[in-house]
Write a protein that holds these residues in place. Structure first.
Motif, PDB file in Angstrom:
ATOM      1  N   ILE A 178      48.151   6.501  47.309  1.00 28.69           N
ATOM      2  CA  ILE A 178      48.808   6.325  46.009  1.00 28.69           C
ATOM      3  C   ILE A 178      49.234   4.850  45.877  1.00 28.69           C
ATOM      4  CG2 ILE A 178      50.773   7.030  44.575  1.00 28.69           C
ATOM      5  CD1 ILE A 178      50.636   9.784  45.947  1.00 28.69           C
ATOM      6  N   ALA A 179      48.648   4.159  44.882  1.00 26.03           N
ATOM      7  CA  ALA A 179      48.799   2.697  44.794  1.00 26.03           C
ATOM      8  C   ALA A 179      50.260   2.261  44.683  1.00 26.03           C
ATOM      9  CB  ALA A 179      47.996   2.173  43.605  1.00 26.03           C
ATOM     10  N   SER A 180      51.056   2.967  43.855  1.00 24.93           N
ATOM     11  CA  SER A 180      52.447   2.534  43.666  1.00 24.93           C
ATOM     12  C   SER A 180      53.240   2.675  44.971  1.00 24.93           C
ATOM     13  CB  SER A 180      53.120   3.350  42.555  1.00 24.93           C
ATOM     14  OG  SER A 180      53.039   4.729  42.864  1.00 24.93           O
ATOM     15  N   LEU A 181      52.967   3.725  45.742  1.00 25.07           N
ATOM     16  CA  LEU A 181      53.656   3.895  47.034  1.00 25.07           C
ATOM     17  C   LEU A 181      53.249   2.785  47.996  1.00 25.07           C
ATOM     18  CD1 LEU A 181      53.516   7.760  47.733  1.00 25.07           C
ATOM     19  CD2 LEU A 181      55.465   6.412  46.973  1.00 25.07           C
ATOM     20  N   ALA A 182      51.960   2.461  48.027  1.00 27.02           N
ATOM     21  CA  ALA A 182      51.472   1.413  48.934  1.00 27.02           C
ATOM     22  C   ALA A 182      52.179   0.085  48.634  1.00 27.02           C
ATOM     23  CB  ALA A 182      49.964   1.254  48.783  1.00 27.02           C
TER      24      ALA A 182
END
Ligand code: SAH
Length: 205
Positions: A99-103
């Protein structure tokens, strides 16, 4: 929290206990839950994911048998808390989060703590991260139906892979693989419950 890990959960690796003492867990949980950051439980983070229970973080780190020379791959950075703990113990940590936002948030939190030996990237971690292979140790923080073969391939001989494996999406066994010259040895380290590992060598959705 660290006393409970040592006295109740029998975590013995002093490097792991010291890392858990030094990383501020409250910096990795949503503001409304910060009062519960040091409790004996997992907590929700964004994207319907969770930050693992402190005991699970400590136990998985201990099972990796790593030190300041080790190169480690993590699948499922989530909040970045486990990544930060690994970075305190290991030499270099590569972490993948789908998940891009978590990364992005995980990488930001780690930088704010002045940790410079951990990199978080966004892609399907069940494929591993071939560019930096082979690894001394690999930790998977989400549960899949089997052992992702690319991860075994990217381990050094004698390297350790710790991964939750289960036939259902709800519960798993914590498995440790130790790679040998001809294949691998497999150990069962008890029941556990992780969010699903989603990807080519995990669940499909
Ligand atoms: N150790 C983390 C726990 C994160 S929960 C922490 O302490 O915060 C597991 C994470 O694995 C989730 O964020 C989920 O998005 C991620 N994940 C699931 N499948 C993945 C895959 N194939 N590749 C990378 N990350 C994955």
């Amino acid at each position: 929290m660290v006393e409970r890990l040592r006295d109740h959960y029998q975590i013995r690796d002093e490097k792991v206990l010291e890392a858990m003492r030094s990383i501020p867990r409250h910096a990795f949980v949503p503001e409304a839950l910060q009062g519960r950051a040091y409790g004996d439980h997992a907590l929700p983070i964004s994207g319907s994911q969770t930050i693992s229970q402190p005991y699970i973080v400590a136990r998985m780190t201990e099972l990796l048998e790593i030190n300041s020379e080790s190169k480690v791959l993590e699948i499922g950075a989530g909040s970045g808390y486990q990544t930060a703990v690994l970075a305190k113990v290991a030499g270099q940590v590569y972490s993948i989060e789908r998940i891009a936002s978590l990364a992005r948030e995980a990488q930001d939190r780690i930088r704010q703590l002045n940790i410079y030996n951990a990199t978080v990237k966004c892609f399907d971690g069940t494929l591993g991260w071939a560019a930096n292979a082979p690894y001394d140790a690999i930790l998977v923080a989400a549960g899949g139906p089997g052992i992702p073969e690319p991860l075994v391939a990217q381990l050094k001989v004698d390297g350790r892979l710790v991964v939750p494996v289960g036939e259902s999406r709800e519960s798993q066994r914590l498995v440790r693989i130790i790679k040998t010259a001809t294949g691998y040895k497999e150990e069962d380290h008890g029941g556990c419950a992780f969010v699903p590992l989603i990807g080519q060598h995990g669940w499909s959705t």
